[in-house]
Design an enzyme around this catalytic site. Structure first.
Site, PDB file in Angstrom:
ATOM      1  N   GLN A   1       0.816  -1.219   0.000  1.00 57.53           N
ATOM      2  CA  GLN A   1       0.000   0.000   0.000  1.00 57.53           C
ATOM      3  C   GLN A   1       0.844   1.261   0.000  1.00 57.53           C
ATOM      4  O   GLN A   1       2.044   1.234   0.240  1.00 57.53           O
ATOM      5  CB  GLN A   1      -0.941  -0.017   1.215  1.00 57.53           C
ATOM      6  CG  GLN A   1      -0.210  -0.203   2.543  1.00 57.53           C
ATOM      7  CD  GLN A   1      -1.060  -0.825   3.630  1.00 57.53           C
ATOM      8  OE1 GLN A   1      -2.281  -0.839   3.550  1.00 57.53           O
ATOM      9  NE2 GLN A   1      -0.428  -1.355   4.669  1.00 57.53           N
TER      10      GLN A   1
ATOM     11  N   GLN B   1      -8.676   2.832  19.513  1.00 60.45           N
ATOM     12  CA  GLN B   1      -7.763   1.797  20.038  1.00 60.45           C
ATOM     13  C   GLN B   1      -8.236   1.302  21.410  1.00 60.45           C
ATOM     14  O   GLN B   1      -8.178   0.106  21.697  1.00 60.45           O
ATOM     15  CB  GLN B   1      -6.327   2.328  20.171  1.00 60.45           C
ATOM     16  CG  GLN B   1      -5.923   3.325  19.107  1.00 60.45           C
ATOM     17  CD  GLN B   1      -5.151   2.725  17.947  1.00 60.45           C
ATOM     18  OE1 GLN B   1      -5.341   1.554  17.609  1.00 60.45           O
ATOM     19  NE2 GLN B   1      -4.299   3.507  17.338  1.00 60.45           N
TER      20      GLN B   1
ATOM     21  N   GLU C   1       1.002  -8.807  11.293  1.00 62.07           N
ATOM     22  CA  GLU C   1       0.832  -7.604  10.460  1.00 62.07           C
ATOM     23  C   GLU C   1       1.498  -7.882   9.111  1.00 62.07           C
ATOM     24  O   GLU C   1       2.643  -8.319   9.057  1.00 62.07           O
ATOM     25  CB  GLU C   1       1.482  -6.402  11.173  1.00 62.07           C
ATOM     26  CG  GLU C   1       1.768  -5.188  10.306  1.00 62.07           C
ATOM     27  CD  GLU C   1       0.520  -4.542   9.684  1.00 62.07           C
ATOM     28  OE1 GLU C   1      -0.411  -4.199  10.419  1.00 62.07           O
ATOM     29  OE2 GLU C   1       0.496  -4.406   8.432  1.00 62.07           O
TER      30      GLU C   1
ATOM     31  N   ASP D   1       1.255 -12.820   6.477  1.00 61.49           N
ATOM     32  CA  ASP D   1      -0.151 -12.808   6.086  1.00 61.49           C
ATOM     33  C   ASP D   1      -0.995 -13.235   7.304  1.00 61.49           C
ATOM     34  O   ASP D   1      -0.867 -14.367   7.793  1.00 61.49           O
ATOM     35  CB  ASP D   1      -0.298 -13.801   4.926  1.00 61.49           C
ATOM     36  CG  ASP D   1      -1.735 -13.977   4.490  1.00 61.49           C
ATOM     37  OD1 ASP D   1      -2.641 -13.434   5.153  1.00 61.49           O
ATOM     38  OD2 ASP D   1      -1.953 -14.646   3.471  1.00 61.49           O
ATOM     39  N   GLY D   2      -1.844 -12.330   7.774  1.00 59.90           N
ATOM     40  CA  GLY D   2      -2.633 -12.597   8.974  1.00 59.90           C
ATOM     41  C   GLY D   2      -3.551 -13.801   8.821  1.00 59.90           C
ATOM     42  O   GLY D   2      -3.779 -14.547   9.771  1.00 59.90           O
TER      43      GLY D   2
ATOM     44  N   ASP E   1      -7.679  -5.581  13.752  1.00 60.39           N
ATOM     45  CA  ASP E   1      -7.598  -4.126  13.596  1.00 60.39           C
ATOM     46  C   ASP E   1      -7.228  -3.830  12.145  1.00 60.39           C
ATOM     47  O   ASP E   1      -6.078  -3.578  11.815  1.00 60.39           O
ATOM     48  CB  ASP E   1      -6.549  -3.560  14.556  1.00 60.39           C
ATOM     49  CG  ASP E   1      -6.422  -2.053  14.406  1.00 60.39           C
ATOM     50  OD1 ASP E   1      -7.283  -1.437  13.747  1.00 60.39           O
ATOM     51  OD2 ASP E   1      -5.451  -1.492  14.939  1.00 60.39           O
ATOM     52  N   SER E   2      -8.236  -3.872  11.296  1.00 61.32           N
ATOM     53  CA  SER E   2      -7.973  -3.769   9.854  1.00 61.32           C
ATOM     54  C   SER E   2      -8.280  -2.371   9.347  1.00 61.32           C
ATOM     55  O   SER E   2      -8.974  -1.599   9.989  1.00 61.32           O
ATOM     56  CB  SER E   2      -8.856  -4.767   9.110  1.00 61.32           C
ATOM     57  OG  SER E   2     -10.184  -4.317   9.128  1.00 61.32           O
TER      58      SER E   2
HETATM   59  N1  SPD Z   1     -11.705   4.215   7.691  1.00 65.31           N
HETATM   60  C1  SPD Z   1     -10.530   3.809   8.418  1.00 65.31           C
HETATM   61  C2  SPD Z   1     -10.717   2.646   9.306  1.00 65.31           C
HETATM   62  C3  SPD Z   1      -9.413   2.281   9.954  1.00 65.31           C
HETATM   63  C4  SPD Z   1      -9.511   1.285  11.047  1.00 65.31           C
HETATM   64  N2  SPD Z   1      -8.223   0.802  11.506  1.00 65.31           N
HETATM   65  C5  SPD Z   1      -7.350   1.787  11.999  1.00 65.31           C
HETATM   66  C6  SPD Z   1      -6.094   1.246  12.578  1.00 65.31           C
HETATM   67  C7  SPD Z   1      -5.772   1.890  13.873  1.00 65.31           C
HETATM   68  N3  SPD Z   1      -4.993   1.056  14.703  1.00 65.31           N
END
Ligand code: SPD
Length: 319
Positions: free
Chosen positions: A48, A79, A124, A155-156, A174-175
């Site tokens: 990315q 968080q 991650e 790869d998670g 946490d995506s």
């Molecule tokens: N639209 C953005 C959503 C992001 C969610 N994950 C953020 C990662 C923070 N640890």
């Protein structure tokens, strides 16, 4: 889930004339703008576009594929909530926790507050995210310094599939949004692997987008999770956060059935009730007191506004 997803953007498209605007087909016709003081980092990883800039009003900002992941000013809301809601809902304190994604380290910082936790694993995919976070977001990335944390750059999905059955008390996903590398983290095979890797009575808590923008995504995700977490429960908790689209994001809290049999076993865990003590500061690592989460906020987070309650009718176990 449907695969007609929009393609990811970049910071190049998003920053013009000293202003950043968060544009995405995932929130058509709107875009939060922040005044840019200075661009601190630009990079392109294998996965990315990565950008860090100093904003005038929200401190340092992390973008992935042109979309805000965290800002100094409000990151604690997301968080804290995605970590403490499931941690405090568990019937016994978590000892072993996995974070999938979350490479900025904010969720690790929150999990590190619990003395009972013995191991925190992170899977991650993009090594650039922890590297950049350690350099530009030291208060968020402080979680990486906890000796209980092991970071796996991998790869998670594969990591979860390869984990022994019932490995974890809690898995936090946490995506980023379901566009680009995170898309697969919203699909059923991944949730089946998560369900296998979490212990009976354990919880999978996953980023679940905005009630204002993504009711259809939430519906489909919740319906799919209900098929996977048979005999358990699936609930949506919400938090406010000014720099995420529409100022709100939520998480699906999926509790695995307490017994192997699932249906016919004991009643599913109701995550609206906090059962563990609120965690405190961690002065040894410089982790401050909580700024958003409390037991009161925990229970309130599951109370949905009328339109969302109607829209998600029948999709959630507790609402
Ligand atoms: N639209 C953005 C959503 C992001 C969610 N994950 C953020 C990662 C923070 N640890």
């Amino acid at each position: 889930m449907a695969s007609s997803k929009p393609s990811p953007g970049s910071a190049d498209q998003a920053i013009n004339d000293g202003w950043y605007t968060e544009l995405s087909p995932m929130w058509p016709g709107q875009g939060l703008s922040l005044k840019v003081k200075e661009i601190l980092y630009r990079g392109k990883s294998d996965f990315q576009d990565v950008c860090v800039f100093e904003s005038e009003s929200m401190g340092t900002v992390l973008l992935l594929d042109g979309v805000i992941q965290a800002t100094d000013r409000d990151e604690f809301s997301y968080q804290e909530m995605i970590a403490h809601i499931p941690m405090c809902a568990l019937e016994r304190p978590a000892k072993k926790v996995l974070v999938v994604g979350g490479g900025d380290g904010g969720v690790l910082r929150e999990l590190a507050r619990y003395p009972e936790v013995q191991e925190i694993h992170m899977a991650e995919i993009d090594k650039m995210v922890p590297e950049v976070s350690k350099k530009y977001f030291p208060e968020m990335a402080v979680g990486f310094t906890d000796p209980r944390v092991t970071l796996h750059i991998c790869d998670g999905i594969k990591y979860v599939e390869d984990s022994p059955e019932h490995s974890y008390d809690l898995i936090v996903v946490d995506s980023s949004d379901p566009v680009g590398p995170a898309e697969v983290l919203f699909e059923k095979p991944f949730f089946e692997a998560l369900h296998r890797a979490v212990r009976p009575g354990g919880i999978v808590c996953t980023q679940a987008e905005s009630l204002w923008l993504h009711l259809d995504i939430i519906k489909a995700l919740a319906a799919m999770c209900k098929e996977v977490f048979v005999g358990g429960s699936v609930s949506y908790a919400t938090t406010t956060i000014p720099t995420y689209p529409s100022g709100q994001i939520g998480m699906l809290v999926c509790a695995k059935a307490r017994t192997e049999q699932g249906e016919g076993g004991s009643a599913p865990l109701d995550p609206r009730t906090p059962r563990q003590a609120e965690p405190g500061p961690l002065p040894a690592l410089g982790v401050p007191d909580l700024q958003y989460y409390s037991h009161e906020v925990h229970s309130a987070a599951f109370v949905l506004p009328v339109f969302a309650k109607k829209g998600l009718q029948g999709c959630l176990t507790f609402q």
